[in-house]
Structure formats: structure tokens, C-alpha cells
Design a protein around this motif. Structure first.
Motif, PDB file in Angstrom:
ATOM      1  N   HIS A 286      14.747 -16.977  -1.295  1.00 53.35           N
ATOM      2  CA  HIS A 286      13.479 -16.344  -0.612  1.00 53.35           C
ATOM      3  C   HIS A 286      12.258 -16.389  -1.830  1.00 53.35           C
ATOM      4  O   HIS A 286      11.244 -16.241  -1.522  1.00 53.35           O
ATOM      5  CB  HIS A 286      13.514 -15.219  -0.060  1.00 53.35           C
ATOM      6  N   SER A 287      12.725 -16.440  -2.939  1.00 55.11           N
ATOM      7  CA  SER A 287      11.871 -16.074  -4.136  1.00 55.11           C
ATOM      8  C   SER A 287      10.680 -17.226  -4.389  1.00 55.11           C
ATOM      9  O   SER A 287       9.849 -17.281  -4.791  1.00 55.11           O
ATOM     10  CB  SER A 287      12.718 -15.829  -5.422  1.00 55.11           C
ATOM     11  N   ASP A 289       8.696 -20.772  -3.600  1.00 55.18           N
ATOM     12  CA  ASP A 289       7.564 -21.253  -2.925  1.00 55.18           C
ATOM     13  C   ASP A 289       7.519 -22.630  -3.135  1.00 55.18           C
ATOM     14  O   ASP A 289       6.990 -23.220  -4.257  1.00 55.18           O
ATOM     15  CB  ASP A 289       6.253 -20.563  -2.830  1.00 55.18           C
ATOM     16  N   THR A 295      20.005 -23.740   0.147  1.00 57.98           N
ATOM     17  CA  THR A 295      20.906 -22.641  -0.377  1.00 57.98           C
ATOM     18  C   THR A 295      22.040 -23.270  -0.681  1.00 57.98           C
ATOM     19  O   THR A 295      22.647 -24.118  -0.045  1.00 57.98           O
ATOM     20  CB  THR A 295      21.019 -21.272   0.333  1.00 57.98           C
TER      21      THR A 295
END
Ligand code: TXA
Ligand code: MG
Length: 509
Positions: A286-287, A289, A295
Motif C-alpha cells: 500500500h506504500s 503509488d 503483491t
């Protein structure tokens, strides 16, 4: 390349049955049949049928010098393939078969040399997957099976992956669902005094060590297609394996440092208008952009990462990013196999954990800066200073040129080795990572700043920086004595540089 119709056979992975009779017949008759194993999908061909083996190499586009593994459905089937089953083989078979451990034996003359690319040895394994065992048993022949991918691509862990690479090139695929382990078997060489892991895989080094006492890991296991900043680690390692089509940058080091580094890479690459895919662990995905984030399991579960790695590489590749950036992981347990594959897939690597990156620069990166790199490494070691990553480059270097003979022997007199050095040209990402850039001459400093104005403030001339003056002259094409003097001159300046790095004195004094 001939074109064939590739037939698809569905089977129950837990309870395969007569639906395997037809693919087994195809195998026995010299056909090419892909099938699931517990590691990855294999492309089977009857091991004693040299023509079938040739076709298999052709279908994969596999170099003829890469030997294949013979698969058996029972330990009793090993004997006819090999010259001798040694006690150590027997113990390992008893403990680890069926399972992801491939053992090297001396080859029996009944196995055609082409299976082993002409080597005197043969690799054999008994897979744990029911479909593989049932298929081989029904074919009632030993089955040579490399991973069922086009050569150089990530290994397939589903029948879909196999078809993506080999549809129209092979006779059949048996679909038994996704492979579980996700990376290939461990290849263990038992032909020498000490067992050697030639390829880390589904059985960990730790498990083998515990069972055997002594196990070595072949050199180069953790080297890849690329050293830091993308220079081939050694000439023989220049081919990428397991590779997506896009460039892949692998970031290593502690988790937080990796995340910070990857965020910075993403900012830089976005600014250049590039679409970047990120291959990340679940906790940190999620870190980022980015154009796409895929994943590959948890930071705490290397086995989970292993099982998802190849599918993740294929998935990210399918969306055609301009670049891929991947998080690295530990090299213990299954992490060794994962990092082996990632490093071989990478075009560039960087260590986000190093607290300071020192970049040494000269013109061709074949004498002064390369000598400075190994000398500085030694001084830091002598003083017990850890946490530095040293890199050298040349403002007009030709990538891959070895160090000059004069440089090699001058540092050899100091007990240092430059024989494996390969020159690299200075690039923006090296400049970007570097905390400190040290040039040998004022002219080189000016050229660095001309090309990379952003390097102002961290780029210095060696002798000036440490309170001496003048350039380190180019010893290129002069005699051994000149090289020796240059090495000494570099060494004394670097001693002072280390004083500065260690905070004992300030720059320029
Ligand atoms: O998990 C696996 O091992 C999968 C599945 C299908 O069983 N197979 C597989 O095969 O990965 P392949 O061909 O992609 O890789 C075979 C590896 C290569 O690294 C090769 O160099 C090594 O085994 N190998 C095979 N025969 C050898 C031999 N005689 N001596 C040394 N290495 C050998
Ligand atoms: Mg393979």
C-alpha cells in the motif's frame, strides 16, 4: 519451428486417474507433454528418446548446454539411469523423496548424453505431485522435464502460463491446478567430496545442512545477471533468467529502507513519464503509488513469496510497464531460492540498507577509480567501519572493460583483487543514490557536474577534499612503478577520507 495442436487434459490434482492414459501414451511415443509438479510445471519428454529430447529443447528455445532433470515415479527407477546409488544418495532419497530435491549422479550409458548436455552426470528427482507421479507411472518411462516455459522466461506455475509460452509448440498440457511450492527443486551435486547446492529451491539449505552436516552453496548463487547499478556480475552471468520483458530493478536491505528507496525511485521515474510496476510484499504494497502494484506474499513468509513469485512476475509483465521495481527479502529458508531467482531476473540492483554510498569516479573506470574502490574497501575494513556501499564508475567508460593489467598488479601487491572488475559508465541513478562522489581530477568533477548538475554539493576532487591539492594523475599505459606510486597516492588520500567519514576530521583539513 513446426506448429502442432496442443491438447489440454484436465485432471483432479488429488485423485488423477485414467484421463492421464492418453497424455501418458503421448509421452511414451515421443511426444512433449507439460504437467504439474509440486514445484513448477514441467515439460516432459521420454528420457531415453533422444529425438523427443531434441524436440523439447527446440520447443523451449533452450540452449543445448543446459542439462535437464529426469523424473521418476519411484526410487526403484533410479538405478537403471545411474552408475551408482551411493549411501548418501540413498539417505537423501529416503528422507526427501518424493519432493523438491534433485540429486546428481554419474550417468548410466542407457541415458542418452543429450539429456545431460553431454555431461557424464545425470540429474534425477521424484516429484511429490500426484499428477506427476501418476503420469510418469502410466507412461512407464523415465521423463526428462525442464520447467515448461520458453527459455529465459519465468517458470510456469499454472497450465495457463504453460500455454502462454508453448501453445502450438508442444503436444499436450495436463492441467492439475496451480503448483504449490512455486520455485523449482533444489539441485544437489553429490559427485564431489562435499555436497554442493547448485540451485537453491524447494528443499532449504538449512534442512540439508541439518541432515547432512556439511553443505556448500555453489559460487554465484546470489549473484545475478546484474551487480549493483546494472553491471553484469561476471561475464558468464550476463543472461537474464526468470525474466519479465521489462527492466527489473531489485531493491535490497531493511524493510523501511527499501520502502523509502522505492518511493524515491517511483517519484524519479514518474517524473520521467515512465509507467512503473512494483512487485511488493503484502504489508508494504500500500506504500506505493504506481502504475501497478502486484503483491507476492508476506515479509514473514518466504515460502508464501516463493509460491507466488513467478505468477507475480508474469502478471506484472502482462500489463507492459516500462519498468519493474521489486522488493528484496532475506536469504534464509526459502528466501535463498527467491533471492536467487530475483537477482537473476534483475537488470539492476541497489542496497537500500547501506547508510552511505560512496561513488568513486575517474575517466575510464579501468585504473584509478577501480583501484580506489578496492583500496577504500580495505581501509574501511581495517578500521572496522561498516555501513558503506562503494561504487566506481567512469565519465566516459565503456561498460564491461576489465581493469588494466597495471592496476590489477599494483593493487595485488596490496593483497587486493581487481581481476573481476568491469568498468561502468556513470549514470544518473548512481549519481542519484550516491551520498558522496569523489573524482580523481578537477576535470572529472567538472564533467560530472556538467552531466548531472544535481550532483553539486556532494561531488569533490579526492585530494582537494582531504586537504591536499592537485589531481591523481592517470597512470594509464605507463610502467609498473607509476601504477604502484598512483596506488600509494590514492591510498594515503583515502586514509584521510576515511578520517573524515569517521568524523575524526572535517573535509579539507
Ligand atoms: O522443480 C524442478 O526441478 C522443475 C520441475 C519441472 O521438476 N524442473 C526444472 O528443470 O526446473 P530445469 O530444466 O528448468 O532446471 C534444471 C536445473 C538446471 O539448473 C540445470 O543446470 C540443472 O538442473 N541440472 C540438470 N542436470 C544437471 C547435471 N547433470 N549437472 C548439474 N546440473 C544439472
Ligand atoms: Mg527452468
Amino acid at each position: 519451428m513446426y506448429k502442432v495442436k496442443t491438447r489440454l487434459f484436465m485432471t483432479d490434482p488429488l485423485n488423477p486417474g485414467p484421463e492421464l492414459d492418453e497424455p501418458a501414451r503421448l509421452l511414451r511415443d515421443g511426444g512433449l507433454v507439460a504437467f504439474p509438479t509440486e514445484t513448477v510445471y514441467g515439460l516432459g519428454a521420454a528420457a531415453r528418446d533422444a529425438r523427443a529430447i531434441h524436440r523439447m529443447y527446440e520447443a523451449k528455445g533452450r540452449p543445448a548446454d543446459n542439462p535437464t532433470i529426469v523424473h521418476v515415479s519411484s526410487p526403484g527407477d533410479v538405478e537403471p539411469l545411474v552408475q551408482q546409488v551411493k549411501p548418501v544418495h540413498a539417505r537423501l532419497i529416503e528422507r526427501f523423496w518424493p519432493g523438491p530435491l534433485t540429486l546428481i549422479f554419474n550417468r548410466s550409458s542407457r541415458v542418452p548424453p543429450v539429456v545431460s548436455s553431454g555431461l557424464d552426470t545425470v540429474a534425477v528427482r521424484m516429484p511429490r505431485h500426484r499428477v506427476a507421479l501418476e503420469l510418469i507411472a502410466r507412461a512407464s518411462v523415465p521423463v526428462a522435464a525442464p520447467s515448461a516455459n520458453l527459455s529465459g522466461r519465468p517458470s510456469p506455475t499454472t497450465a495457463r502460463h504453460v500455454l502462454d509460452d508453448l501453445d502450438g509448440r508442444i503436444d499436450a498440457v495436463v492441467d492439475g491446478g496451480p503448483a504449490g511450492v512455486g520455485v523449482e527443486s533444489t539441485v544437489l551435486d553429490l559427485t564431489g567430496q562435499v555436497p554442493v547446492i547448485l540451485r537453491p529451491g524447494g528443499v532449504t539449505r538449512e534442512a540439508l545442512q541439518e541432515f547432512l552436516g556439511e553443505v556448500e552453496v555453489a559460487p554465484g548463487i546470489l549473484e545475478g545477471g546484474a551487480g549493483y547499478w546494472g553491471v553484469p556480475a561476471s561475464p558468464g552471468m550476463k543472461y537474464r533468467h526468470y525474466a519479465p520483458r521489462a527492466e527489473l530493478w531489485l531493491v535490497e536491505g531493511p524493510r523501511e529502507a527499501q520502502v523509502a528507496r522505492i518511493k524515491k525511485i517511483l517519484r524519479d521515474l514518474h517524473a520521467k513519464g515512465l509507467k512503473v510496476g512494483v512487485l511488493a510484499h503484502r504489508e508494504t504494497a500500500h506504500s506505493y503509488d504506481a502504475f501497478q502494484v502486484v503483491t507476492m506474499g508476506s515479509w514473514d513468509r518466504p515460502d508464501e513469496v516463493a509460491s507466488q513469485l513467478f505468477a507475480a512476475l508474469r502478471q506484472i509483465d502482462a500489463s507492459c510497464p516500462d519498468m519493474i521495481v521489486a522488493e528484496g527479502m532475506v536469504t534464509s529458508g526459502m528466501g535463498l531460492a527467491v533471492m536467487n531467482r530475483l537477482r537473476k531476473a534483475a537488470t539492476r540492483r541497489c542496497n537500500a540498507g547501506a547508510s552511505r554510498v560512496v561513488l568513486l569516479v575517474c575517466t575510464g573506470n579501468t585504473c584509478r577509480s577501480s583501484m580506489a574502490q578496492v583500496i577504500l574497501e580495505r581501509i574501511l575494513q581495517e578500521r572496522g567501519l561498516a555501513g558503506y556501499t562503494l561504487v566506481s564508475a567512469g565519465v566516459s567508460a565503456f561498460d564491461g572493460t576489465p581493469a588494466t593489467a597495471g592496476a590489477v598488479s599494483a593493487v595485488a601487491e596490496m593483497g587486493l583483487d581487481l581481476s573481476g572488475h568491469r568498468a561502468r559508465r556513470l549514470q544518473w541513478d548512481m549519481v542519484d543514490w550516491a551520498d558522496l562522489i569523489i573524482t580523481m581530477t578537477a576535470e572529472q568533477r567538472d564533467r560530472v557536474l556538467q552531466q548531472f548538475p544535481e550532483a553539486r554539493g556532494k561531488t569533490h576532487v579526492l585530494r582537494e577534499y582531504v586537504g591536499l591539492s592537485g589531481d591523481v594523475q592517470d597512470p594509464w599505459s605507463s610502467d609498473a612503478e607509476t601504477y604502484r606510486r598512483t596506488a600509494q597516492e590514492i591510498r594515503s588520500a583515502l586514509e584521510r577520507l576515511v578520517d573524515i567519514l569517521a568524523g575524526e576530521t572535517g573535509p579539507g583539513g
